[in-house]
Design a protein around this motif. Structure first.
Motif, short mmCIF file in Angstrom:
data_model
loop_
_atom_site.label_atom_id
_atom_site.label_comp_id
_atom_site.label_asym_id
_atom_site.label_seq_id
_atom_site.Cartn_x
_atom_site.Cartn_y
_atom_site.Cartn_z
N VAL A 165 12.65 -35.58 18.58
CA VAL A 165 11.26 -35.25 18.24
C VAL A 165 11.09 -35.09 16.73
O VAL A 165 12.05 -35.06 15.97
CB VAL A 165 10.79 -33.96 18.95
CG1 VAL A 165 10.95 -34.07 20.45
CG2 VAL A 165 11.54 -32.75 18.41
N ASP A 166 9.84 -34.99 16.35
CA ASP A 166 9.47 -34.80 14.95
C ASP A 166 10.28 -33.65 14.33
O ASP A 166 10.52 -32.63 14.97
CB ASP A 166 7.97 -34.47 14.88
CG ASP A 166 7.48 -34.43 13.45
OD1 ASP A 166 6.95 -35.46 13.01
OD2 ASP A 166 7.63 -33.39 12.79
N HIS A 167 10.66 -33.85 13.07
CA HIS A 167 11.50 -32.86 12.40
C HIS A 167 10.80 -31.54 12.10
O HIS A 167 11.44 -30.61 11.62
CB HIS A 167 12.07 -33.45 11.10
CG HIS A 167 13.32 -34.25 11.33
ND1 HIS A 167 14.43 -34.14 10.56
CD2 HIS A 167 13.62 -35.14 12.29
CE1 HIS A 167 15.37 -34.94 11.01
NE2 HIS A 167 14.90 -35.56 12.06
N ALA A 168 9.50 -31.48 12.35
CA ALA A 168 8.78 -30.24 12.06
C ALA A 168 8.36 -29.52 13.34
O ALA A 168 7.64 -28.53 13.30
CB ALA A 168 7.56 -30.55 11.20
N ALA A 169 8.83 -30.00 14.50
CA ALA A 169 8.41 -29.40 15.77
C ALA A 169 9.40 -28.33 16.24
O ALA A 169 10.52 -28.26 15.76
CB ALA A 169 8.30 -30.49 16.83
N PHE A 226 22.32 -35.36 22.39
CA PHE A 226 22.22 -35.95 21.05
C PHE A 226 21.00 -35.33 20.39
O PHE A 226 19.88 -35.51 20.85
CB PHE A 226 22.07 -37.47 21.18
CG PHE A 226 22.12 -38.20 19.86
CD1 PHE A 226 23.32 -38.35 19.17
CD2 PHE A 226 20.97 -38.74 19.30
CE1 PHE A 226 23.38 -39.03 17.96
CE2 PHE A 226 21.01 -39.42 18.09
CZ PHE A 226 22.22 -39.57 17.42
N VAL A 227 21.25 -34.58 19.35
CA VAL A 227 20.17 -33.77 18.75
C VAL A 227 20.00 -34.16 17.29
O VAL A 227 20.92 -34.01 16.49
CB VAL A 227 20.51 -32.26 18.84
CG1 VAL A 227 19.42 -31.43 18.18
CG2 VAL A 227 20.72 -31.85 20.29
N VAL A 228 18.83 -34.67 16.94
CA VAL A 228 18.51 -34.89 15.53
C VAL A 228 17.15 -34.29 15.16
O VAL A 228 16.86 -34.12 13.99
CB VAL A 228 18.53 -36.39 15.13
CG1 VAL A 228 19.92 -36.96 15.18
CG2 VAL A 228 17.59 -37.19 16.00
N GLY A 229 16.33 -33.99 16.18
CA GLY A 229 14.95 -33.61 15.90
C GLY A 229 14.69 -32.11 15.91
O GLY A 229 15.57 -31.31 16.27
N GLY A 230 13.47 -31.76 15.51
CA GLY A 230 13.03 -30.38 15.59
C GLY A 230 13.37 -29.57 14.36
O GLY A 230 14.48 -29.67 13.84
N SER A 231 12.41 -28.78 13.88
CA SER A 231 12.74 -27.86 12.78
C SER A 231 13.47 -26.67 13.36
O SER A 231 14.36 -26.10 12.75
CB SER A 231 11.47 -27.42 12.05
OG SER A 231 10.64 -26.70 12.93
N LEU A 232 13.07 -26.31 14.58
CA LEU A 232 13.70 -25.20 15.29
C LEU A 232 13.97 -25.70 16.70
O LEU A 232 13.04 -26.13 17.39
CB LEU A 232 12.75 -24.00 15.31
CG LEU A 232 13.09 -22.85 16.27
CD1 LEU A 232 14.42 -22.22 15.93
CD2 LEU A 232 11.99 -21.79 16.24
N SER A 233 15.21 -25.69 17.10
CA SER A 233 15.48 -26.11 18.47
C SER A 233 16.53 -25.21 19.10
O SER A 233 17.41 -24.67 18.43
CB SER A 233 15.94 -27.57 18.53
OG SER A 233 17.22 -27.72 17.96
N ARG A 234 16.36 -25.02 20.39
CA ARG A 234 17.36 -24.28 21.16
C ARG A 234 17.49 -24.97 22.51
O ARG A 234 16.50 -25.24 23.19
CB ARG A 234 16.93 -22.84 21.38
CG ARG A 234 17.89 -22.07 22.34
CD ARG A 234 17.58 -20.60 22.33
NE ARG A 234 18.20 -19.86 23.39
CZ ARG A 234 19.22 -19.00 23.22
NH1 ARG A 234 19.75 -18.83 22.03
NH2 ARG A 234 19.69 -18.32 24.24
#
Lengths: 416, 252
Positions: free
Chosen positions: A214-218, A239-247
């Motif tokens: 997802v978008d890097h700011a989501a 495989f995780v590249v997206g999100g400003s905050l992710s858990r």
């Protein structure tokens, strides 16, 4: 206990206001969220990911009719595509499933999974999903069905709103399938809170790939609860590249003997991204094997969190569990938090965990540079190899190639 | 031609000086051997020529065909023709040997402004080189040096040297950890690369390697300096008498 009511954060206040509209069968779930509010650093499971501090706002739930403007990163893969737009299944954007697989969507939650027999823990993020999710996608793989092609579930968020996807998967005995859970789209200010529940019977072979692109700011909060019967094999990849905050939360339980689970993850973070993976593997029965392998590459001022716990219940003898977390920190400003735990209540088990955090090996870099590779290229080659160790566990060649190419792009952008 | 003039080198934090005004010239086509006791600075010299940044060059210069190597990055030095065969070649899990060889070869060609090799051309070269050194094809598919024996690693170094065609090949104790058969294969590989244009710097403790790679000149190193220079017979003398003379002389 004191009766002090903490001040509500802006995000909590927004969520409380939105809660006025939840359906009657969701009131209980919403009440469970309200009880504790957003988890913070004094809640042990959220110590490294303080949602009270990190979640600045809570956008309203998405209205129907969002338009997808992005193509799937796996668009070239030959797969059965199911599409969930802003948390709601869209049959018009989904293909038919082959014989042995079926799909349906309903607004009824029936069981929110957080009860004693459920797959999920009593977690405020899961409670929020249960409160606001108004479409549950049910996928059933019939007993003995072998689905050749992957089933690609695109979970697309179309704008700066909240989406609450919920997917339930039931896999019958002796079935074989490969599900790709692909989180895509979103924008600055989007909030994604998704839950996927997977129940597997006996003698199942199941592959599960989760993509966070997802978008890097989501903000992306995802939960996966899985349980499996006897003599089965589960292979999960992240495989995780997206999100400003992710858990991402993984709750996995062995319910039948002589089963095996392999869970791997590659997480590439840059800028100020914060990504948390919290894993609980529950060996409730004897003679099962679990392998967990998590790789993080952290650039700039990013933060990675890995909390992994292997539980071996009383009587779960001959459990074989091994957990490994490796992180490469590329800049001084980046941080990795590792918290591996073993909780063992049986006496005849082989369990272990390891965690490493370090910079790229200077001696290896020199070796490559002495062979003529410029610094950026040498670093990219080493990082590609590092990430490759997690990706090589993906059994599907075309998908693995796509993710390797994605990694290459990420590394190229880094040295550009 | 490699010219080293008045080279003074300390380890990075400056706490310990290792090379103390070293002078050495190696002409085109010459095979020069450096022998010396442990701690005399032989390996440091090889690393400083190749550009490892754990060292601080306090004074002096290193010129390869008139170009100042000390102003170049390690990869630029490689493209300029420096090849260091490591004493302990490193293992790189996850990077297939073939992938690495291609990346290295093409990076150097790019550094020299040449076109990349086509895949068939590259494969042909690797296959021919591997065959000469007795390197089986399946080793090329494995991670670079991962699980290779000491001898296999050294052969892989020589294969890399053959493919990269340097103007100076530095062999840093290439004989360490080799049995006699591997020593012969590696030496033959090196001898096959000898030419009027290509020079070698062979660093070793023992005279044995120099029976197979016969040097034009032999230099004795002690306390970070070349203290004696002679022909190949000097190696035999050292083998008979040991390094005791040089260690005491230099310390005096």
């Amino acid at each position: 206990m004191s009766n002090i009511t903490p001040l509500k954060t802006e995000a909590e206040q927004a969520l409380i206001a939105q809660g006025a509209t939840v359906a009657s069968d969701r009131k209980e779930a919403f009440a469970r969220f309200l009880e504790h509010g957003l988890p913070h650093r004094r809640v042990e499971a959220y110590h490294y990911t303080d949602l009270r501090a990190l979640l600045k706002s809570a956008p309203p739930p998405a209205k129907a009719g969002g338009k997808i403007t992005t193509t799937s990163p796996l668009a070239d893969i030959d797969a059965h595509v199911l599409t969930v737009v802003d948390g709601r299944y869209d049959a018009s954007l989904s293909g038919a499933l082959p014989k042995g697989a079926s799909v349906s969507a309903s607004s009824a939650l029936a069981d929110d999974g957080s009860n004693e027999k459920g797959l999920l823990s009593a977690d405020p993020v899961i409670a929020l999903n249960a409160a606001f999710s108004d479409s549950v996608l049910d996928i059933t793989i019939a007993a003995k069905a072998e689905i050749e092609k992957p089933i690609l579930i695109r979970l697309v968020t179309t704008g700066a709103h909240a989406s609450y996807p919920r997917v339930r998967l039931n896999v019958g005995d002796h079935a074989k399938a490969f599900i790709v859970e692909s989180h895509e789209g979103a924008a600055a200010g989007s909030l994604i809170d998704s839950v996927l529940e997977l129940r597997m019977g006996d003698h199942v072979t199941f592959d599960h790939l989760r993509l966070n692109l997802v978008d890097h700011a989501a903000t992306v909060l995802t939960t996966f609860g899985g349980a499996m019967g006897k003599e089965s094999l589960y292979r999960g990849h992240n495989f995780v590249v997206g999100g400003s905050l992710s858990r991402h939360q993984i709750f996995f339980r062995f319910e039948g003997e002589q089963s095996k689970a392999e869970i791997s993850s590659a997480c590439l973070l840059n800028a100020k991204q914060h990504a948390d993976t919290t894993l609980v593997v529950d060996h409730a029965v004897p003679e099962c094997q679990s392998r967990e392998f998590f790789a993080h590459v952290l650039d700039h001022e990013s933060t990675g969190v890995f909390q992994g716990k292997i539980i071996v219940r009383p009587g779960a003898q001959q459990t074989d569990g091994k957990m490994m977390s490796r992180a490469i920190v590329l800049e001084d400003g980046a941080t990795m938090n590792n918290k591996p735990e073993l909780e063992i209540f049986a006496d005849d088990v082989a369990c272990g965990h390891g965690a490493t955090v370090g910079a790229l090996d200077e001696d290896l870099l020199f070796y490559l540079r002495a062979r003529g590779l410029p610094k950026a290229e040498a670093e990219a080659l080493m990082l590609q190899a590092f990430v490759g160790e997690a990706l090589e566990k993906i059994e599907h060649d075309a998908i693995r190639d796509t993710l390797e190419a994605h990694t290459e792009q990420w590394l190229k952008a880094r040295s550009a | 031609m490699l010219e080293i003039r008045n080279l003074h080198v300390a380890i990075e934090d400056g706490s310990k000086k290792i090379l103390n005004g070293l002078n050495l010239t190696i002409r085109d086509g010459e095979v020069a051997a450096i022998m010396g006791p442990n701690g005399s600075g032989k390996s440091t010299l090889s690393y400083v020529i190749a550009g490892k940044d754990d060292y601080e060059v306090l004074d002096g210069e290193i010129l390869l065909d008139g170009k100042n190597l000390l102003e170049m990055e390690p990869d630029e030095r490689a493209a300029a023709g420096v090849f260091l065969a490591f004493q302990y070649p490193l293992e790189i899990p996850g990077v297939a040997t073939m992938t690495f060889l291609k990346a290295a070869l093409n990076a150097q060609r790019k550094g020299r402004g040449e076109d990349e090799l086509t895949t068939p051309d590259f494969m042909r070269r690797v296959k021919a080189g591997a065959e000469k050194l007795g390197i089986p094809q399946d080793m090329l598919k494995r991670g670079l040096n991962v699980g290779f024996s000491g001898g296999e690693k050294k052969r892989m170094e020589i294969l890399q040297m053959a493919l990269l065609e340097p103007s100076i090949g530095i062999l840093d104790e290439t004989d360490s950890g080799l049995d006699i058969d591997a020593l012969k294969i590696v030496s033959e590989g090196v001898n096959a690369l000898r030419s009027a244009k290509r020079s070698f710097l062979v660093i070793t403790h023992y005279q044995r390697l120099l029976n197979y790679i016969v040097p034009d000149t032999v230099h004795v190193m002690s306390k970070g300096q070349i203290v004696r220079t002679g022909g190949k017979e000097l190696a035999l003398e050292l083998e008979a008498n040991g390094y005791a003379d040089y260690v005491t002389n230099a310390a005096a």
